[in-house]
Write a protein that holds these residues in place. Structure first.
Motif, PDB file in Angstrom:
ATOM      1  N   ARG A  86     -29.418  11.826   5.457  1.00  0.00           N
ATOM      2  CA  ARG A  86     -29.940  13.088   5.983  1.00  0.00           C
ATOM      3  C   ARG A  86     -29.056  14.269   5.574  1.00  0.00           C
ATOM      4  O   ARG A  86     -29.551  15.365   5.289  1.00  0.00           O
ATOM      5  N   ASP A 117     -29.899  15.244   2.155  1.00  0.00           N
ATOM      6  CA  ASP A 117     -31.128  16.043   2.168  1.00  0.00           C
ATOM      7  C   ASP A 117     -30.817  17.493   2.528  1.00  0.00           C
ATOM      8  O   ASP A 117     -31.354  18.427   1.919  1.00  0.00           O
ATOM      9  N   GLU A 118     -29.925  17.679   3.491  1.00  0.00           N
ATOM     10  CA  GLU A 118     -29.556  19.043   3.900  1.00  0.00           C
ATOM     11  C   GLU A 118     -28.880  19.795   2.759  1.00  0.00           C
ATOM     12  O   GLU A 118     -29.102  20.998   2.566  1.00  0.00           O
ATOM     13  N   ALA A 146     -38.803  14.969   3.900  1.00  0.00           N
ATOM     14  CA  ALA A 146     -37.551  15.493   3.339  1.00  0.00           C
ATOM     15  C   ALA A 146     -37.806  16.136   1.979  1.00  0.00           C
ATOM     16  O   ALA A 146     -38.909  16.043   1.431  1.00  0.00           O
ATOM     17  N   THR A 194     -32.494   8.857   5.926  1.00  0.00           N
ATOM     18  CA  THR A 194     -32.335   8.472   7.332  1.00  0.00           C
ATOM     19  C   THR A 194     -30.896   8.765   7.755  1.00  0.00           C
ATOM     20  O   THR A 194     -30.133   9.395   7.020  1.00  0.00           O
ATOM     21  N   ASP A 195     -30.518   8.248   8.922  1.00  0.00           N
ATOM     22  CA  ASP A 195     -29.142   8.402   9.390  1.00  0.00           C
ATOM     23  C   ASP A 195     -28.198   7.368   8.773  1.00  0.00           C
ATOM     24  O   ASP A 195     -27.020   7.313   9.136  1.00  0.00           O
TER      25      ASP A 195
END
Ligand code: MG
Ligand code: MG
Length: 255
Positions: free
Chosen positions: A38, A41-42, A71, A87-88
């Protein structure tokens, strides 16, 4: 329908491609042991936002997908081939990661993917990434006027075969322009001299995806998106958006 782009459109697509390259570079820079998918993705999102680009991945829902994609990048780790959802999950030492990213700028799209290792690499993973890179290079070299789409797939397939790698037959490259996925389809295995004729102004996303186990089978994960190898072997995926021009292949997704 296949759209042939004007030279002016190619120049705008080059800028969209540059945004994709910068987003992938930011992901590569951010990646490391303990970093979550994640967070990758950020990192990509920040680059797209700053450039004023839209993500063609976010909210995308092709017929096979159960949910809109959540995403701006796909993150495919180890036995995941493509379409992995961020995901995390936190990256671990020795992971092999493939990241796919797209951007739409001023109405034109770019699409590219990279594969890399985290921490101490397994030698076999470096070989797999190298073979995938060579397959992409061979495909790009075949992307010249006078050739046909089948020549690109033939070149990619020859490298994959020599490396004893499998490839998921149902997935490959594609035309790209105002939208991310356009005709023609660019299979990663092709028959020389067959398929759509290549000419100046045609733009293709070329994207070999190699599976180290050597068979072509894949399965879809529980998320309905991620493609995995069936034998647990690792996979790599590298992609560029390439314009066919009379001066030779023009890679649009370089920094
Ligand atoms: Mg892609
Ligand atoms: Mg693509």
């Amino acid at each position: 329908m296949v759209e042939i782009k004007s030279d002016a459109a190619l120049d705008v697509m080059r800028e969209a491609g540059r945004v994709v390259a910068h987003a992938l570079a930011a992901v590569r820079e951010a990646a490391g042991i303990g970093v979550s998918l994640r967070e990758l993705d950020e990192a990509a999102r920040a680059v797209l936002d700053k450039a004023g680009a839209r993500s063609p991945f976010l909210g995308y829902q092709p017929s096979f997908a159960p949910t809109p994609f959540p995403a701006v990048i796909c993150t495919s780790v180890n036995d995941a081939v493509v379409h992995g959802v961020p995901t995390d999950y936190r990256l671990r030492d020795g992971d092999l990661v493939s990241v796919d990213c797209g951007a739409v700028l001023d109405g034109w799209a770019g699409d590219a993917a990279i594969s890399f290792t985290v921490g101490t690499p397994r030698p076999a993973d470096l070989d797999l990434i190298d073979a995938t890179r060579r397959a992409l290079d061979a495909g790009i070299a075949a992307a010249v006027p006078g050739n046909r789409v089948g020549d690109i797939g033939h070149a990619i397939g020859a490298v994959a075969r020599a490396a004893r790698c499998g490839m998921p037959a149902d997935f490959g490259g594609h035309g790209i322009g105002r939208t991310m996925h356009e005709d023609p389809h660019v299979p990663n295995r092709g028959r020389p001299g067959r398929g759509f004729p290549l000419r100046h102004g045609l733009v293709l996303a070329i994207e070999p995806m190699l599976m180290a186990g050597g068979n072509d089978d894949y399965r879809t994960g529980e998320d309905g998106w991620t493609l995995h190898t069936t034998d647990g072997s690792r996979a790599a995926h590298i992609e560029h958006t390439v314009a066919i021009t009379d001066a030779g292949p023009r890679i649009l997704t370089l920094p």
